[in-house]
Design a protein around this motif. Structure first.
Motif, PDB file in Angstrom:
ATOM      1  N   SER A  57      36.950  38.962  50.264  1.00 58.81           N
ATOM      2  CA  SER A  57      37.331  38.005  49.233  1.00 58.81           C
ATOM      3  C   SER A  57      36.476  38.179  47.978  1.00 58.81           C
ATOM      4  N   SER A  88      42.708  29.367  50.740  1.00 54.35           N
ATOM      5  CA  SER A  88      43.125  29.036  49.380  1.00 54.35           C
ATOM      6  C   SER A  88      43.932  30.188  48.794  1.00 54.35           C
ATOM      7  N   ASP A  90      43.387  31.725  46.048  1.00 57.77           N
ATOM      8  CA  ASP A  90      42.451  32.744  45.565  1.00 57.77           C
ATOM      9  C   ASP A  90      42.024  33.684  46.687  1.00 57.77           C
ATOM     10  N   THR A  91      41.714  33.112  47.846  1.00 57.25           N
ATOM     11  CA  THR A  91      41.254  33.932  48.969  1.00 57.25           C
ATOM     12  C   THR A  91      42.383  34.800  49.515  1.00 57.25           C
ATOM     13  N   SER A  94      42.840  37.656  47.093  1.00 55.70           N
ATOM     14  CA  SER A  94      41.744  38.625  47.135  1.00 55.70           C
ATOM     15  C   SER A  94      41.766  39.472  48.398  1.00 55.70           C
ATOM     16  N   ASN A 134      48.644  31.337  40.168  1.00 59.49           N
ATOM     17  CA  ASN A 134      47.698  31.056  41.250  1.00 59.49           C
ATOM     18  C   ASN A 134      48.334  30.212  42.350  1.00 59.49           C
ATOM     19  N   VAL A 235      43.119  42.422  37.313  1.00 60.52           N
ATOM     20  CA  VAL A 235      42.242  41.539  38.085  1.00 60.52           C
ATOM     21  C   VAL A 235      40.993  42.270  38.572  1.00 60.52           C
TER      22      VAL A 235
END
Length: 242
Positions: A57, A88, A90-91, A94, A134, A235
């Protein structure tokens, strides 16, 4: 004997695939999220197996992991097994997408690449707006994995790049009541990693239990694939080596 690196191989399907390949005489390097998981993993595998650590992550740790893999030489096979579900956005982004993108771009080019997708990719949304807003879910991340695998297959014709649906199997992620066959869940990765059968020496395919399946049409859309790669480049601050 092949030299094989497997991400997310401290438990579940990754560990089962690693044990099977080690048992067949291959040189397998494993990966765990942290030192505690590494210590646990070393008790589960035979011999002097190497276990590298990195939290996927974290982009910096992922890039460092690629350096550590390259320090061990060029691998014949890389299996991108790591994935998270209850996490989440984001995780999920990633770990499930950016990490395999980075590792594919940075690790010395192998002969075979295997990416773990899921039947849930059929319910996923592959539009770029899901990423930029997101709002990515686990289901969304899996068509992106297929798109990455297909992009690699088109641009690296000297590499076999394929994606696998292991099924809903009883692992920590799948849960004890998952109905699919655990053995068959990892056997396709093993087969694609080592087999010289004509059916295994292909690229840009999506497999379930050693049989080709038809993926979500978004996965084969060239425009969406390029948009995804461009997003990953932005990113991660790393261009894909063509």
């Amino acid at each position: 004997m092949a030299k094989i690196f497997i991400t997310g191989s401290s438990d579940g399907l990754g560990l089962l695939a690693a044990k099977s390949l080690i048992g067949k005489g291959h040189d397998v390097v494993l990966h765990a999220r942290n030192e505690e998981r590494k210590a646990e993993t070393l008790t589960k595998v035979p011999g002097e197996t190497i276990v590298l650590t990195a939290d996927l992550s974290d982009i910096k740790q992922t890039k460092k992991l690629a350096e550590q893999v390259n320090d061990l030489g060029t691998f014949d096979v890389v299996i991108h097994n790591t994935g998270v579900w209850k996490a989440s956005a984001d995780t999920i982004l990633s770990v499930n997408l950016i990490a395999p993108y980075l590792l594919t771009a940075l690790i010395n080019k192998p002969k075979r690449l295997i990416y773990l997708s899921s039947s849930m990719h059929m319910q996923g949304h592959a539009e770029l707006k899901r990423l930029t807003a997101n709002s990515i879910s686990y289901s969304d991340s899996k068509p992106y994995v297929l798109m990455l695998s297909n992009f690699v297959a088109k641009h690296w014709p000297d590499v076999y790049s394929n994606a696998v649906d292991p099924g809903w199997v009883p692992t920590n992620m799948g849960g004890k009541s998952a109905p699919d066959d655990l053995q068959k869940g990892f056997e396709t990765q093993v087969w694609l990693a080592e087999s010289n059968e004509v059916d295994a020496e292909v690229s840009g395919k999506y497999f379930y239990h050693q049989k080709q399946n038809k993926p979500n049409p978004h996965a084969t859309d060239n425009l969406l694939q390029q948009e995804l790669i461009d997003y990953c480049r932005q990113v991660s601050d790393l261009s894909f080596p063509l």
